[in-house]
Structure formats: C-alpha cells, structure tokens
Design a protein around this motif. Structure first.
Motif, mmCIF file in Angstrom:
data_model
loop_
_atom_site.group_PDB
_atom_site.id
_atom_site.type_symbol
_atom_site.label_atom_id
_atom_site.label_comp_id
_atom_site.label_asym_id
_atom_site.label_seq_id
_atom_site.Cartn_x
_atom_site.Cartn_y
_atom_site.Cartn_z
ATOM 1 N N ARG A 16 0.795 -1.173 -0.134
ATOM 2 C CA ARG A 16 0.042 0.003 -0.106
ATOM 3 C C ARG A 16 0.954 1.328 0.093
ATOM 4 N NH1 ARG A 16 -3.673 -2.241 4.660
ATOM 5 N NH2 ARG A 16 -4.665 -3.773 3.443
ATOM 6 N N HIS A 17 2.001 1.201 -0.562
ATOM 7 C CA HIS A 17 2.872 2.430 -0.622
ATOM 8 C C HIS A 17 2.317 3.358 -1.634
ATOM 9 C CE1 HIS A 17 6.295 4.781 -1.767
ATOM 10 N NE2 HIS A 17 6.978 4.406 -0.716
ATOM 11 N N GLN A 34 3.184 4.830 -4.194
ATOM 12 C CA GLN A 34 3.681 4.676 -5.457
ATOM 13 C C GLN A 34 3.103 3.319 -6.199
ATOM 14 O OE1 GLN A 34 7.715 6.462 -4.622
ATOM 15 N NE2 GLN A 34 7.610 6.576 -7.025
ATOM 16 N N VAL A 35 3.079 2.450 -5.141
ATOM 17 C CA VAL A 35 2.435 0.992 -5.721
ATOM 18 C C VAL A 35 0.776 1.282 -5.881
ATOM 19 C CG1 VAL A 35 2.032 -1.326 -5.041
ATOM 20 C CG2 VAL A 35 4.294 -0.408 -4.438
ATOM 21 N N LEU A 36 0.236 2.146 -4.915
ATOM 22 C CA LEU A 36 -0.976 2.344 -5.181
ATOM 23 C C LEU A 36 -1.472 3.021 -6.376
ATOM 24 C CD1 LEU A 36 -2.449 3.372 -1.658
ATOM 25 C CD2 LEU A 36 -2.739 1.137 -2.862
ATOM 26 N N GLU A 37 -0.537 3.921 -6.751
ATOM 27 C CA GLU A 37 -0.779 4.739 -7.904
ATOM 28 C C GLU A 37 -0.689 3.973 -9.113
ATOM 29 O OE1 GLU A 37 -1.776 8.164 -9.843
ATOM 30 O OE2 GLU A 37 -1.667 7.966 -7.729
ATOM 31 N N SER A 38 0.545 3.025 -9.296
ATOM 32 C CA SER A 38 0.525 2.023 -10.352
ATOM 33 C C SER A 38 -0.448 0.949 -10.363
ATOM 34 C CB SER A 38 1.813 1.474 -10.454
ATOM 35 O OG SER A 38 1.967 0.440 -9.633
ATOM 36 N N ARG A 39 -1.358 0.588 -9.169
ATOM 37 C CA ARG A 39 -2.431 -0.323 -9.208
ATOM 38 C C ARG A 39 -3.576 0.454 -9.721
ATOM 39 N NH1 ARG A 39 -2.691 -3.059 -3.309
ATOM 40 N NH2 ARG A 39 -4.582 -3.127 -3.848
ATOM 41 N N LYS A 40 -3.601 1.520 -9.619
ATOM 42 C CA LYS A 40 -4.710 2.545 -9.991
ATOM 43 C C LYS A 40 -4.838 2.506 -11.617
ATOM 44 C CE LYS A 40 -6.092 7.107 -9.241
ATOM 45 N NZ LYS A 40 -6.043 7.993 -8.428
ATOM 46 N N LEU A 41 -3.893 2.713 -12.104
ATOM 47 C CA LEU A 41 -3.487 2.734 -13.501
ATOM 48 C C LEU A 41 -3.577 1.312 -14.097
ATOM 49 C CD1 LEU A 41 -2.737 4.318 -16.169
ATOM 50 C CD2 LEU A 41 -0.277 3.785 -15.517
ATOM 51 N N ALA A 42 -3.300 0.332 -13.255
ATOM 52 C CA ALA A 42 -3.525 -0.929 -13.882
ATOM 53 C C ALA A 42 -5.136 -1.298 -14.026
ATOM 54 C CB ALA A 42 -2.849 -2.093 -12.925
#
Ligand code: MG
Length: 387
Positions: free
Chosen positions: A306-307, A309-317
C-alpha cells in the motif's frame, strides 16, 4: 531403464514422500517416457509452455515502468523453485513434484499482478470470478496449445491436485472452511512461495527506496534479523545491510522450516504419503516464528503493497484492465480462435478474461494505448506467432 530410475528415486525418498511410481497418471493416457519420470516430464512441459515464458514480462509487485532490477513473476518463480527444492531435498521428499509444482504455481497470473486479478475477479463476479490459482488449472487443462493429442499440458494428477489445493484453500478460507491437507511436497511449495515473497518484496522495496532498513525494526522478525547482523558486522549500513538482511531472513525461516518439519516427521513417523496426509499441515516453521511471519506479512501489506507509488500504479493497472475488458467484450467474435471457443462453450466474459490474463504487462499496456488513440486493436495470438 525406467524401472531402474524408479528404484533409484525410491532409494533416496523418505517413507512419507510420494513415489513417482504411484502417480495416478494423466487425464489423457500416454505411454511412459523412456528416460524421464512423470513429474520430470511435467516440469519440462511447464517450462516449454508459452504461459511460462510470458511470466518474464508480468509484474510481481513493482511495475516495469519503475525500474529493471526488481523481481518479476518469472524470477519470483525461480526463487520459489530454488527454496522449495532445498527444503524438499533436505526432507527427502519427491523433488520432481516439488520442482514441477513450484515452476507451475504462478502460471495463471494475469497482466498487472494482483491488481489485474482483483479487477478481473470483480468484472467476472456474475460469471464464476477470477483467481490466478484456478487460472493456472485452466491453462494446464485447456488453454495451452502445444500437443496434437490433447488440449492443455496433460500434467500428472498429483501436480494438478497440488495447484487445486491452492485454489480451494483460498476459497475455503474466505468462507471459514478447513481444507484437507495436501501431499507434503505441496506443503513445501506453499511455504517456499511465502518465504520467497516475504524476503524479495522487502528487498525490492528497500532497493527502490520505498523502505529504509530501520523500518524493518518495526517487526519482531526485522529486529531479530538486524540485531543478529549487527553482532556479526558492527558497521553494516545501506545496500550491504539490505542484502545481508534478506539473506538472513531466508536463512532463519528456511532453517526453522526444515528443522521443525524434520523433527515433527521424525516424531510422528508416518510410514507412507497417505499416512502423512492424515497428520494435518506438518510442514511449517516453529510456532513462534509463524507468528512473527504473520506480523511481517502485515507489515509488508501496509508498508509495501500500500505504498503510495504502488497504489498509484495499481490504479492505472485497474483502469487499463477495465478498458481492455470492455473493449474486447464489445467484439468477442474477433478474438483469436482458442478464445472464441471459450465464448461458445462458457461465456464471452470468461473468454475475454482468459485473453487478458494471457497478456504480458507490456502487451496489455500497448493495447490500452491503442484503445485510447481509438485505433483498431489487433488481437494478439501469440500461440500462433511464437510456438
Ligand atoms: Mg507465487
């Protein structure tokens, strides 16, 4: 020759290991191979599959857009296999089942890792859901096309059962139901999987600067590992500390897993693989360490998965998978033939999910960009292009 190979294998196995000679065989009967035992053949089929090769461009936790050095699904799979083989061999279990299942276990992961899986599961809520463990079985039993005599890979029943256990366990756990224990070899792969990601996801998060070594001391396992390293090296910092910490975590957990499992098996002395299955989950580290690992995984969930930057890339995915799903569902007839067969036999939604699950992250990203540009999306049929 074959008889000699079976005899040689059995001489090296413990009484509670699964002997290859007792395999229930394959759904599509095949003559035995002259110099490979059944589970060795399964291992080779997995490695020769297109689905396996695509793991090189599927993410583990961090997207390929972030950096090049972190784990992807393929290198995670190699690390799991390495640990599983070490543990399996130390306990005199059947290393060929362990290796085949470890190489196979993540083959059903869709594009964009767990986020891709979560979104597909939501989109298929009315159509049986989506689970990467179950998807591995679909690939092995139906989707992979390599052999003229049967669909899928026609793997041995014991390897498929091992994968089915992973899938059923997850569904049962969600409903509070207990799952009957699998072969000891399967239990080994399960632990090797969590030991691998528990260590390498933190390694990658540290290397990418998402965590600092002192963050690890928020957990009991982290404090234990750092204290032990500081006893050995008084001035270990930065990348040196990170690398040593990761080695130490693997050593602590794998060491305890082998020692504790060995002591249990020595005490309970099951005299066959089926007797071992009546004992519950025998393969595990000592209880205190199991509790520490649970705390460590909670830390990983909060601080790495839930970092921001990880959340950001998950949103895009998630956005990419939803867009691709809608776009392909609107024109299922133009999917490659092996998916249109799924449209007829199951549902359009399942066929589109199979198609998206087969894509690498890069291919999914390219298709998404084409979607945004409004250009016609060429359907990818790697199976024809590559095999
Ligand atoms: Mg895995």
């Amino acid at each position: 020759m074959l008889d000699q190979l079976y005899a040689r294998e059995e001489a090296a196995l413990a009484a509670y290991a699964f002997p290859s000679r007792e395999s229930r065989g394959r759904v599509w009967p095949e003559p035995p191979h002259p110099y490979r035992l059944p589970f060795q053949r399964d291992r080779d089929r997995v490695v020769h599959s297109v689905a396996f090769r695509r793991l090189s461009e599927k993410m583990q936790v961090f997207s390929h857009t972030v950096h090049d050095d972190h784990r992807v699904r393929l290198t995670h799979t190699m690390e799991v296999t390495m640990i599983a083989r070490t543990v399996g061999r130390s306990l005199a279990l059947n290393g060929d089942i362990v290796e085949a299942l470890a190489l196979f276990h993540d083959i059903g992961h869709p594009a964009f890792g767990h986020e891709g899986e979560r979104v597909l599961n939501t989109l298929l809520a009315e159509h049986g859901g989506f689970d990467h463990n179950a998807q591995a079985l679909r690939i092995a039993e139906k989707l992979e096309q390599r052999y003229p005599d049967f669909p899928g890979m026609n793997l041995s029943c014991e390897v498929l059962d091992g994968q089915r256990y992973k899938s059923i366990k997850k569904a049962n756990a969600a409903q509070g139901r207990v799952t009957s224990p699998p072969l000891l070899e399967v239990q080994v792969v399960d632990w090797a999987d969590s030991i691998s990601y528990d260590a390498h996801d933190v390694d990658d998060a540290l290397a990418l600067g998402y965590l600092t070594p002192s963050d690890l001391e928020a957990t009991r396992l982290g404090r234990r590992v750092v204290a032990s390293l500081h006893r050995r090296w008084t001035n270990l910092v930065g990348d040196d500390l990170r690398r040593a910490a990761v080695h130490e975590i693997i050593d602590v957990v794998v060491g305890s897993l082998i020692r504790t499992s060995y002591e249990r098996l020595d005490l309970l002395a099951p005299n066959s693989w089926s007797a071992a299955q009546t004992l519950g989950l025998v393969i595990a580290p000592e209880d205190d360490l199991v509790a520490e690992i649970a705390e460590w995984e909670q830390f990983l969930k909060e601080r790495v998965y839930r970092h921001p930057q990880v959340l950001e890339s998950r949103k895009l995915a998630a956005e990419q998978v939803r867009t691709l799903f809608a776009s392909h569902l609107a024109r299922v007839d133009s999917l490659p033939p092996r998916y249109t067969k799924v449209v007829r036999e199951e549902s359009p939604e399942r066929a589109v999910a199979d198609y998206i699950a087969d894509l690498t992250d890069r291919a999914a990203q390219q298709e998404y960009e084409q979607c945004l540009e409004g250009s016609a999306m060429p359907n990818r049929n790697y199976q024809i292009a590559i095999t």
